[in-house]
Design an enzyme around this catalytic site. Structure first.
Site, PDB file in Angstrom:
ATOM      1  N   HIS A 133       0.811  -1.213   0.000  1.00  0.00           N
ATOM      2  CA  HIS A 133       0.000   0.000   0.000  1.00  0.00           C
ATOM      3  C   HIS A 133       0.847   1.268   0.000  1.00  0.00           C
ATOM      4  CE1 HIS A 133       0.806   0.661   4.337  1.00  0.00           C
ATOM      5  NE2 HIS A 133       0.723  -0.653   4.423  1.00  0.00           N
ATOM      6  N   ASP A 134       0.414   2.222  -0.788  1.00  0.00           N
ATOM      7  CA  ASP A 134       0.974   3.573  -0.836  1.00  0.00           C
ATOM      8  C   ASP A 134       2.377   3.655  -1.447  1.00  0.00           C
ATOM      9  OD1 ASP A 134      -1.243   4.981   0.662  1.00  0.00           O
ATOM     10  OD2 ASP A 134      -0.632   3.531   2.175  1.00  0.00           O
ATOM     11  N   GLY A 189       4.995  -1.053   2.837  1.00  0.00           N
ATOM     12  CA  GLY A 189       4.181   0.118   2.591  1.00  0.00           C
ATOM     13  C   GLY A 189       4.969   1.409   2.515  1.00  0.00           C
TER      14      GLY A 189
END
Length: 262
Positions: A120-121, A138
């Site tokens: 994520h991200d 992340g």
């Protein structure tokens, strides 16, 4: 569209008429896929996912699933994939989270080998190569033309500068300045990515300036703050065609968030 009859595509999904979808693949309602992209068999694409043109997804990848983050509560975060990427078997790319930009991004012309995880991200640039089993935690930022060796692992919030090269099975817990080659556990720098720069058209003078910057940062015995000052002095004496790349190193040092591998 060349869609296999066993593929399951939600009626709300937005696919260009030239998209190909293989057997048993599943595409969710919030997915948008651009022209010329080919989805192999047994691929799952879900979430708020936007995919550009002329990408190729091999079988068994999971694209746009919820982030592996306990704080995630189903917010409509996104995954954005650019153009002309090759994504091999068993890759996993997750959505972003509201704790960051809310979007995970993969740019253009990337070569992503089997079993790669992009969490994520993460923000991945263009023209990168991720070898088998490379994994990003992340919030990792990867610059253009970066190469990650097989089984390399990047700690959350790390940044890897453009044209850097991370060796096989390296566990990276700090930021990597542009152009640097490194490997090992703990990771250690081993010069600049000269061969890669030559292939990308860097001149002898540009490479010489980058090599001098590396020596100031890694071989001079200077503290990091002293090395920054020395780089400023180097920049002041460079020809215009050399300044951009050394300036990129200098700016990276100011923006490093986890300290640099040194």
């Amino acid at each position: 569209m060349a869609i296999h009859p066993t593929a399951l595509i939600d009626a709300k999904a937005c696919l260009d008429s030239s998209v190909e979808v293989g057997a048993y693949s599943i595409i969710g309602p919030d997915v948008c896929i651009g022209a010329g992209t080919k989805i192999g068999p047994h691929v799952v694409i879900e979430g708020h996912t936007t995919i550009g043109s002329d990408n190729t997804f091999f079988q068994f990848s999971s694209i746009g699933a919820a982030p592996q983050d306990k704080k995630y509560a189903g917010e409509p975060t996104r995954l954005e994939i650019g153009d002309r990427n090759v994504i091999r078997e068993f890759c996993t790319f997750n959505l972003g989270t509201t704790q960051d930009l809310g979007v995970t991004r993969l740019g253009n012309d990337n070569w992503i080998m089997a079993y790669v995880h992009i969490a994520h991200d993460c923000q991945v640039g263009n023209h990168t190569i991720f070898a088998n089993n490379a994994a990003l935690a992340g919030h990792v930022h990867i610059g253009d033309w970066v190469i990650l060796g097989g089984f390399s692992n990047i700690h959350q919030f790390c940044k890897v500068g453009p044209h850097a090269m991370v060796g096989m099975s390296t566990s990276l817990t700090q930021d990597v300045p542009p152009f640097v080659m490194l490997n090992g556990n703990p990771a250690a720098a081993h010069g600049i990515n000269v061969e890669g720069l030559k292939r990308r058209g860097f001149s002898r003078e540009q490479i010489a300036a980058i090599r001098q910057s590396y020596k100031l940062l890694y071989k001079s015995g200077l503290t990091l703050e002293q090395a920054k000052t020395a780089l400023d002095q180097q920049i002041a004496g460079l020809a215009p065609e050399q300044v951009t790349h050394v300036q990129a190193i200098r700016e990276f040092l100011d923006n490093a968030t986890r300290g640099i591998v040194r």
